[in-house]
Design a protein around this motif. Structure first.
Motif, PDB file in Angstrom:
ATOM      1  N   VAL A 177     -34.864  49.462 -13.911  1.00  0.00           N
ATOM      2  CA  VAL A 177     -34.734  49.180 -15.337  1.00  0.00           C
ATOM      3  C   VAL A 177     -33.296  49.473 -15.759  1.00  0.00           C
ATOM      4  CG1 VAL A 177     -35.596  49.657 -17.648  1.00  0.00           C
ATOM      5  CG2 VAL A 177     -37.137  49.838 -15.678  1.00  0.00           C
ATOM      6  N   ARG A 178     -32.605  48.467 -16.233  1.00  0.00           N
ATOM      7  CA  ARG A 178     -31.213  48.644 -16.661  1.00  0.00           C
ATOM      8  C   ARG A 178     -31.188  48.935 -18.156  1.00  0.00           C
ATOM      9  NH1 ARG A 178     -27.191  45.776 -19.034  1.00  0.00           N
ATOM     10  NH2 ARG A 178     -25.057  46.398 -18.479  1.00  0.00           N
ATOM     11  N   ILE A 179     -30.671  50.117 -18.480  1.00  0.00           N
ATOM     12  CA  ILE A 179     -30.537  50.511 -19.884  1.00  0.00           C
ATOM     13  C   ILE A 179     -29.066  50.382 -20.259  1.00  0.00           C
ATOM     14  CG2 ILE A 179     -30.686  52.421 -21.525  1.00  0.00           C
ATOM     15  CD1 ILE A 179     -32.967  52.405 -18.538  1.00  0.00           C
ATOM     16  N   ALA A 183     -28.566  52.602 -26.202  1.00  0.00           N
ATOM     17  CA  ALA A 183     -30.009  52.491 -26.436  1.00  0.00           C
ATOM     18  C   ALA A 183     -30.452  53.599 -27.383  1.00  0.00           C
ATOM     19  CB  ALA A 183     -30.769  52.581 -25.118  1.00  0.00           C
ATOM     20  N   ARG A 184     -31.531  53.340 -28.112  1.00  0.00           N
ATOM     21  CA  ARG A 184     -32.052  54.297 -29.075  1.00  0.00           C
ATOM     22  C   ARG A 184     -33.517  54.602 -28.779  1.00  0.00           C
ATOM     23  NH1 ARG A 184     -27.349  54.377 -29.764  1.00  0.00           N
ATOM     24  NH2 ARG A 184     -26.153  54.025 -31.690  1.00  0.00           N
ATOM     25  N   LYS A 188     -37.211  48.790 -27.007  1.00  0.00           N
ATOM     26  CA  LYS A 188     -38.094  48.131 -26.047  1.00  0.00           C
ATOM     27  C   LYS A 188     -37.286  47.188 -25.159  1.00  0.00           C
ATOM     28  CE  LYS A 188     -42.122  46.629 -27.366  1.00  0.00           C
ATOM     29  NZ  LYS A 188     -43.213  46.000 -28.153  1.00  0.00           N
ATOM     30  N   ILE A 189     -37.497  47.307 -23.857  1.00  0.00           N
ATOM     31  CA  ILE A 189     -36.822  46.462 -22.885  1.00  0.00           C
ATOM     32  C   ILE A 189     -37.857  45.568 -22.220  1.00  0.00           C
ATOM     33  CG2 ILE A 189     -35.483  46.431 -20.748  1.00  0.00           C
ATOM     34  CD1 ILE A 189     -34.333  49.130 -21.551  1.00  0.00           C
ATOM     35  N   ARG A 190     -37.598  44.273 -22.187  1.00  0.00           N
ATOM     36  CA  ARG A 190     -38.525  43.312 -21.578  1.00  0.00           C
ATOM     37  C   ARG A 190     -38.104  43.012 -20.147  1.00  0.00           C
ATOM     38  NH1 ARG A 190     -38.060  37.628 -21.559  1.00  0.00           N
ATOM     39  NH2 ARG A 190     -40.012  36.555 -20.997  1.00  0.00           N
ATOM     40  N   TYR A 202     -43.097  45.459 -20.872  1.00  0.00           N
ATOM     41  CA  TYR A 202     -42.247  45.980 -21.946  1.00  0.00           C
ATOM     42  C   TYR A 202     -42.121  47.491 -21.764  1.00  0.00           C
ATOM     43  CZ  TYR A 202     -42.586  41.475 -24.263  1.00  0.00           C
ATOM     44  OH  TYR A 202     -42.494  40.147 -24.564  1.00  0.00           O
ATOM     45  N   VAL A 203     -40.886  47.965 -21.624  1.00  0.00           N
ATOM     46  CA  VAL A 203     -40.623  49.389 -21.422  1.00  0.00           C
ATOM     47  C   VAL A 203     -40.089  49.973 -22.720  1.00  0.00           C
ATOM     48  CG1 VAL A 203     -39.364  51.102 -20.070  1.00  0.00           C
ATOM     49  CG2 VAL A 203     -40.107  48.959 -18.990  1.00  0.00           C
TER      50      VAL A 203
END
Length: 315
Positions: A177-179, A183-184, A188-190, A202-203
């Motif tokens: 998972v690339r953040i 980020a806050r 949500k990361i898809r 969805y992370v």
């Protein structure tokens, strides 16, 4: 036989006037929440998921939704009903209610109790499954899933690639998972295709508490303690920042709770730039107080005319 009504609009939490897009969004949200792979050994979630899929099978199909709406509101609450005349062209009504035949939609009573009697009777077969004997099964879009990932504040600020292990009912996935920087909490990361059976994952990011900083939008704040004489006379002190420590000058005569602003030393902002950091000063007394410290405070009390409880002071 009595066919029990299931209010699909209520199941998906939308109004009867909802648009196709609203229905789709509500289905995706609920499917992620109740998906069996994210709720293992939870029979209640499994049943809820089946109801959601059944509702979307009808409301997500314009033709089925039209037929469903034509049946009227008399079914609500489990009441019995008589199908309207326009349905007679699709079903052998008398034969269907005698339980001895199969309408043109097919499949009446053929799938057991895996879905509601209403769906089986009027749409034939299980949602997403065979619509009738001899017909090809309908393909059902894979459901999305959602999970959480806790990260330290600094990783969310600077960005990081984090390995995430997700356990589904029949499989385990290890994903990178690339953040991105900035980020806050609750971002949500898809991850396309990262969910079960090819659905999206969805992370949701959760920021771990940090004892040094609190977050306020794009800004951070730290609390630094100073002595009474440092507050009175001024001092140069070291304070923590997201990029390490730095020296700041505390001017003479500051009050407890007063803040010093460090411009551009807050959180990274998506698209460029940074917030600010605020250093909140907290005046603390020496404990225990030595005899000399006590004597000096008593001397200050004797010579000072300062009274913090009055609006004007006389020196």
């Amino acid at each position: 036989m009595a066919v029990k009504f299931r209010d699909y609009y209520e199941t998906l939490g939308v109004a009867r006037t909802a648009s196709d897009d609203e229905i789709k969004k509500s289905h995706r949200k609920l499917a992620r929440k109740y998906h069996p792979d994210l709720n293992p050994n939870n029979k209640q979630s499994e049943e809820k998921f089946k109801e959601i899929q059944e509702a979307y099978e009808v409301l997500g199909d314009p033709e089925k939704r039209k037929k469903y709406d034509q049946l009227g509101a008399n079914w609500k609450g489990g009441s019995e009903f008589t199908p309207p005349p326009q349905w007679e062209g699709n079903f052998d009504i008398g034969e269907m209610f005698r339980g001895g035949g199969q309408g043109r939609s097919g499949g009446f009573g053929s799938q057991g109790g895996s879905f509601s009697d209403f769906f089986e009777t009027f749409f034939g077969g299980a949602p997403g499954g065979a619509a009738g004997r001899g017909q090809r099964p309908r393909s059902q879009p894979p459901a999305d899933a959602e999970t959480e990932l806790e990260l330290p504040l600094l990783d969310m600020h600077r960005g990081i690639t984090q390995k995430l292990t997700v356990n589904f009912e029949k499989a385990q996935k290890v994903l990178d998972v690339r953040i991105a920087p900035g980020a806050r909490d609750n971002t949500k990361i898809r991850i396309p295709g990262g969910g079960p059976q090819g659905g999206d994952l969805y992370v949701r990011l959760k920021q771990q508490p940090d004892s040094r900083f609190t977050v306020h939008g794009d800004d951070t704040q730290s609390v630094v303690e100073i002595a009474p004489w440092e507050a009175a006379l001024g001092v140069v002190i070291e304070v923590p920042t997201l990029d390490g420590t730095r020296e700041i000058r505390v001017p003479p005569g500051v009050a407890s709770g007063q803040r010093i602003r460090l411009r551009g030393e807050g959180l990274n902002i998506r698209g460029g730039g940074r917030g600010d950091q605020f250093v909140a000063l907290k005046i603390v007394m020496p404990k225990p107080m030595t005899a000399e410290e006590k004597r000096l405070f008593e001397e200050l009390q004797r010579v000072s005319h300062f009274n913090p409880r009055t609006r004007s002071q006389t020196v």
